[in-house]
Design an enzyme around this catalytic site. Sequence first.
Site, mmCIF file in Angstrom:
data_model
loop_
_atom_site.group_PDB
_atom_site.id
_atom_site.type_symbol
_atom_site.label_atom_id
_atom_site.label_comp_id
_atom_site.label_asym_id
_atom_site.label_seq_id
_atom_site.Cartn_x
_atom_site.Cartn_y
_atom_site.Cartn_z
ATOM 1 N N THR A 154 -10.349 6.743 -20.275
ATOM 2 C CA THR A 154 -10.483 6.591 -21.719
ATOM 3 C C THR A 154 -11.764 7.313 -22.109
ATOM 4 O OG1 THR A 154 -9.370 4.444 -21.697
ATOM 5 C CG2 THR A 154 -10.728 4.954 -23.614
ATOM 6 N N TYR B 84 -11.518 -0.256 -16.770
ATOM 7 C CA TYR B 84 -10.580 -1.359 -16.967
ATOM 8 C C TYR B 84 -9.210 -0.969 -16.436
ATOM 9 C CZ TYR B 84 -9.012 1.077 -21.271
ATOM 10 O OH TYR B 84 -8.537 1.989 -22.179
ATOM 11 N N THR C 293 -5.301 2.726 -14.049
ATOM 12 C CA THR C 293 -6.756 2.675 -14.135
ATOM 13 C C THR C 293 -7.224 3.389 -15.394
ATOM 14 O OG1 THR C 293 -7.171 4.772 -12.982
ATOM 15 C CG2 THR C 293 -6.905 2.799 -11.608
ATOM 16 N N GLU C 294 -8.375 2.966 -15.895
ATOM 17 C CA GLU C 294 -9.015 3.623 -17.032
ATOM 18 C C GLU C 294 -10.518 3.691 -16.770
ATOM 19 O OE1 GLU C 294 -7.664 5.142 -19.503
ATOM 20 O OE2 GLU C 294 -5.611 4.379 -19.606
ATOM 21 N N VAL C 295 -10.988 4.874 -16.430
ATOM 22 C CA VAL C 295 -12.412 5.129 -16.219
ATOM 23 C C VAL C 295 -13.003 5.650 -17.526
ATOM 24 C CG1 VAL C 295 -14.025 6.647 -14.984
ATOM 25 C CG2 VAL C 295 -12.163 5.547 -13.750
#
Length: 304
Positions: free
Chosen positions: A174, A204, A272-274
């Site tokens: 993100t 998240y 996944t969202e880094v």
Amino acid sequence: MQPPFYPIGTPGVPWGDAEIAAWLARQRRHRSYADEVLSEIERLRGRFDVVPYGRLDYAPDVYPLFALRSRDWQPARPVALVTGGVHGYETSGVHGALRFAERHAADYTGRLDLMIVPCVSPWGYERIHRWNPLALDPNRSFHPGSRAPESAALLALVAPFADRVRVHIDLHETTDTDESEFRPALAARDGRSFSPGRIPDGFYLVDDTEAPQPAFQDAVIRAVSKVTHIAPADTQGEIIGSPVVAPGVIRYDLRSLGLCAGITDAPYRTTTEVYPDSPRATPEQCNAAQAAAVCAALDYALEH
């Protein structure tokens, strides 16, 4: 203050061919899929079977698609599916998958069959964009008869072994440009108004509303927290407009939204969202966080 309208199209009117052509004319190549991705895949050829699974013909550009498959692939063994670069602009999704392949995949030899697809959307990778040149989001296009060639190619690759997939982890980011470019463009394309949101600072996960696995998600969060920070809930108890169901975890209906993580019935699935734009995270940390998430997901699947 009313946010400015995206500079293509007419407010309230969905784009047609002319608007898509105007949007496409604005796109520029910023990096090389051949130099930064295909070269890394080639370097791993000694450890994996390199599987061609299609090509994207976006004249004048043609992009061959490749996956990395376990050399000792066994039809009776459960499969771990790792996908990155579904959104080409999300850099650590691509390089986190490659990092896992190079540094950690050998730890799972003989325990899981690995299928690693590092860059699902190479046109988007080169242009640092979320969409493909048809102004379609591949990560809303994983459904039968998909109009997004990237999504259709991945679905065809996975179909022969989909019933063997035990764990699927789809690697995303993100970024600040979600608010400055991609959500405004989406609203303009669809003829809707744009309401600004808030980008969470940290890592998240997105679980599946229809088949949640809270213990699995928690195991991944705990592993990643040793590498980088976890995104907190905002003042509404949400992350990007969705309720936080556990630290660093929200849920979407993966299949109905056409998301990559919903392409199989694997019991263990996550996105996944880094957050690479955080002042508290480096590119190295972002890549390491993605690889740590993959390892934690596979370890949990093996243990359960």
